[in-house]
Design a protein around this motif. Sequence first.
Motif, PDB file in Angstrom:
ATOM      1  N   LEU A   1       5.288  10.075  -4.812  1.00  0.00           N
ATOM      2  CA  LEU A   1       4.013  10.794  -4.711  1.00  0.00           C
ATOM      3  C   LEU A   1       2.969  10.273  -5.701  1.00  0.00           C
ATOM      4  O   LEU A   1       1.861   9.924  -5.283  1.00  0.00           O
ATOM      5  CB  LEU A   1       4.235  12.296  -4.864  1.00  0.00           C
ATOM      6  N   PRO A   2       3.277  10.193  -7.017  1.00  0.00           N
ATOM      7  CA  PRO A   2       2.256   9.654  -7.916  1.00  0.00           C
ATOM      8  C   PRO A   2       1.910   8.185  -7.623  1.00  0.00           C
ATOM      9  O   PRO A   2       0.759   7.777  -7.759  1.00  0.00           O
ATOM     10  CB  PRO A   2       2.847   9.814  -9.318  1.00  0.00           C
TER      11      PRO A   2
ATOM     12  N   SER B   1       1.958   6.726  -4.636  1.00  0.00           N
ATOM     13  CA  SER B   1       1.089   6.737  -3.452  1.00  0.00           C
ATOM     14  C   SER B   1      -0.315   7.193  -3.810  1.00  0.00           C
ATOM     15  O   SER B   1      -1.303   6.632  -3.316  1.00  0.00           O
ATOM     16  CB  SER B   1       1.668   7.666  -2.379  1.00  0.00           C
ATOM     17  N   ALA B   2      -0.420   8.215  -4.666  1.00  0.00           N
ATOM     18  CA  ALA B   2      -1.734   8.697  -5.094  1.00  0.00           C
ATOM     19  C   ALA B   2      -2.499   7.596  -5.834  1.00  0.00           C
ATOM     20  O   ALA B   2      -3.707   7.417  -5.615  1.00  0.00           O
ATOM     21  CB  ALA B   2      -1.575   9.930  -5.977  1.00  0.00           C
ATOM     22  N   MET B   3      -1.809   6.868  -6.686  1.00  0.00           N
ATOM     23  CA  MET B   3      -2.448   5.772  -7.420  1.00  0.00           C
ATOM     24  C   MET B   3      -2.949   4.694  -6.455  1.00  0.00           C
ATOM     25  O   MET B   3      -4.066   4.193  -6.586  1.00  0.00           O
ATOM     26  CB  MET B   3      -1.465   5.162  -8.419  1.00  0.00           C
TER      27      MET B   3
ATOM     28  N   LEU C   1      -3.769   5.030  -3.336  1.00  0.00           N
ATOM     29  CA  LEU C   1      -4.909   5.527  -2.565  1.00  0.00           C
ATOM     30  C   LEU C   1      -6.152   5.723  -3.425  1.00  0.00           C
ATOM     31  O   LEU C   1      -7.273   5.631  -2.939  1.00  0.00           O
ATOM     32  CB  LEU C   1      -4.533   6.836  -1.871  1.00  0.00           C
ATOM     33  N   TRP C   2      -5.978   5.999  -4.701  1.00  0.00           N
ATOM     34  CA  TRP C   2      -7.106   6.295  -5.599  1.00  0.00           C
ATOM     35  C   TRP C   2      -7.820   5.026  -6.066  1.00  0.00           C
ATOM     36  O   TRP C   2      -9.028   4.988  -6.167  1.00  0.00           O
ATOM     37  CB  TRP C   2      -6.603   7.108  -6.792  1.00  0.00           C
TER      38      TRP C   2
ATOM     39  N   ARG D   1      -5.815   0.072  -2.660  1.00  0.00           N
ATOM     40  CA  ARG D   1      -5.847   0.493  -1.252  1.00  0.00           C
ATOM     41  C   ARG D   1      -5.851  -0.724  -0.326  1.00  0.00           C
ATOM     42  O   ARG D   1      -5.242  -0.702   0.736  1.00  0.00           O
ATOM     43  CB  ARG D   1      -7.106   1.327  -0.982  1.00  0.00           C
TER      44      ARG D   1
END
Length: 195
Positions: free
Chosen positions: A76-77, A79-81, A83-84, A89
């Motif tokens: 989760l972290p 993937s968030a990184m 995408l952020w 990306r």
Amino acid sequence: VLLPLLVVPHLLSTIKVDGFGRLSLAVAVSSILIPFIDLGYQLTGTREMADGSKSKSRLLGSFLMQRILVALLLILPFSAMVLWVPNFRNIADLLALGFLYAFVTALIPNWYFEGQKRFKVVQYLFLIWRLFYTLSVLLFIKSYGSEFWVLLLNVLGGVIALIICAFLIIRDKVKLEFVGWIREWKSIRSSFSIA
């Protein structure tokens, strides 16, 4: 050590400098992930194997469960990184494969072979991995934009090494012994200091 002398010039001429840069970034990110997924188990596993406090079956079960738990916690972290950060990306597929590369690398139980006559097996596993990767890259990577396939070949080499390792462990007649996710979670929390 000498195999990159074959691979790097070939990659620079086929996937070019920008493709090599994307590939290097994905490998660097996965190299940062490996110690987090491993959490020092290569050290604690060696110690626990030497002192005989736990059976090989229990150590292998614990090793596998902890790797899975930590990988699930990091998805989760991570993937968030990806995408952020805008530049991440753009290479999300490469970074996802880099995550898989880190997971496969962390799954190889070097500690299981430490202190045994077969410790050279670990070195041979990594040699097989590198030879597979080198030959595959030289034979199959022929065009610009193939950095995903380059990293995939590296992951496949790791999977081959992991399968050979599993075969050697099964040949030793060692079966996995699991104690439970909650107990393993508590072990992971204590392993953070070693990591």
